[in-house]
Design an enzyme around this catalytic site. Sequence first.
Site, PDB file in Angstrom:
ATOM      1  N   GLY A  57      68.447 -50.814   5.521  1.00  0.00           N
ATOM      2  CA  GLY A  57      67.866 -49.724   4.518  1.00  0.00           C
ATOM      3  C   GLY A  57      67.787 -50.080   2.505  1.00  0.00           C
ATOM      4  O   GLY A  57      67.836 -51.386   2.178  1.00  0.00           O
ATOM      5  N   CYS A  58      68.563 -49.484   2.156  1.00  0.00           N
ATOM      6  CA  CYS A  58      67.879 -49.549   0.091  1.00  0.00           C
ATOM      7  C   CYS A  58      68.982 -50.580   0.659  1.00  0.00           C
ATOM      8  O   CYS A  58      70.232 -50.575   0.207  1.00  0.00           O
ATOM      9  CB  CYS A  58      67.956 -48.354  -0.043  1.00  0.00           C
ATOM     10  SG  CYS A  58      68.656 -48.298  -1.429  1.00  0.00           S
ATOM     11  N   PHE A  59      68.926 -51.349  -0.543  1.00  0.00           N
ATOM     12  CA  PHE A  59      69.660 -52.285  -0.697  1.00  0.00           C
ATOM     13  C   PHE A  59      70.732 -51.822  -2.103  1.00  0.00           C
ATOM     14  O   PHE A  59      71.692 -52.327  -1.927  1.00  0.00           O
ATOM     15  CB  PHE A  59      69.044 -53.875  -1.490  1.00  0.00           C
ATOM     16  CG  PHE A  59      67.670 -53.767  -2.211  1.00  0.00           C
ATOM     17  CD1 PHE A  59      67.942 -53.130  -3.555  1.00  0.00           C
ATOM     18  CD2 PHE A  59      66.866 -54.632  -2.239  1.00  0.00           C
ATOM     19  CE1 PHE A  59      66.301 -53.369  -4.393  1.00  0.00           C
ATOM     20  CE2 PHE A  59      65.873 -54.897  -3.134  1.00  0.00           C
ATOM     21  CZ  PHE A  59      66.129 -53.422  -3.987  1.00  0.00           C
TER      22      PHE A  59
END
Length: 234
Positions: A57-59
């Site tokens: 997902g979002c880093f």
Amino acid sequence: MRGALHALGLVAAAGLLAWGLLGNSTATEKAVILPAPAFDAAAAAPPAFETAVFAGGCFWGVQAVFQHTQGVLNAVSGYSGGARETATYASIGTGRTGHAEAVEITYDPKQISYGKLLQIYFSVAHDPTQLNRQGPDTGTQYRSAIFYKDAGQKQVAERYIAQLDGARVYVGKIVTQLTPLNAFYAAEAYHQDYATRNPNAPYIRRFDAPKIVNLKTVMPELYRATPVLVSFVK
């Protein structure tokens, strides 16, 4: 979806407040308590450092979790799975570059093993049963993926996934991809240390801060209060 939240700015913040999602961040994300890997990487004379590349997902959140992990020397947000020329935030947003938002973790194998990193990755960093999405973020760039650099990492990851699926620790099946690491490209500077630099951003408070709390709660022996930041690593 994340870009839309950013664009909304104060409107998004007001909406989150209306939903009651700010102020009790721990209620929005739950960790899964997992067994340690039955099979782990081992070396008679471990090197000074090793690297691992995970996507989940979002880093921003994945980076923040590992920056708060004992034994991690550096954690860099970036892109993996596609070509160098498309390794930009503007390009990967199309979902057609092959890239995933990923984090390259440099760690001391004398302090923490690859298997322990995987335990954190599967327990608190993301939900490995969500296909091509995490939370509000959708698209192949948000897929769950382990980019292994050698046969040893692949074997540890394969066996751990089989162990977790066999133990039925999740309601759904693990959909994490195992992909050979061809290259990792660091993301733009404004993405690095994002959760630490923007602790009051609505997205961070809603989706990422709870992950750090969960790391401290579920695996306190692996948690460190002061994160190791990209900006402080030479």
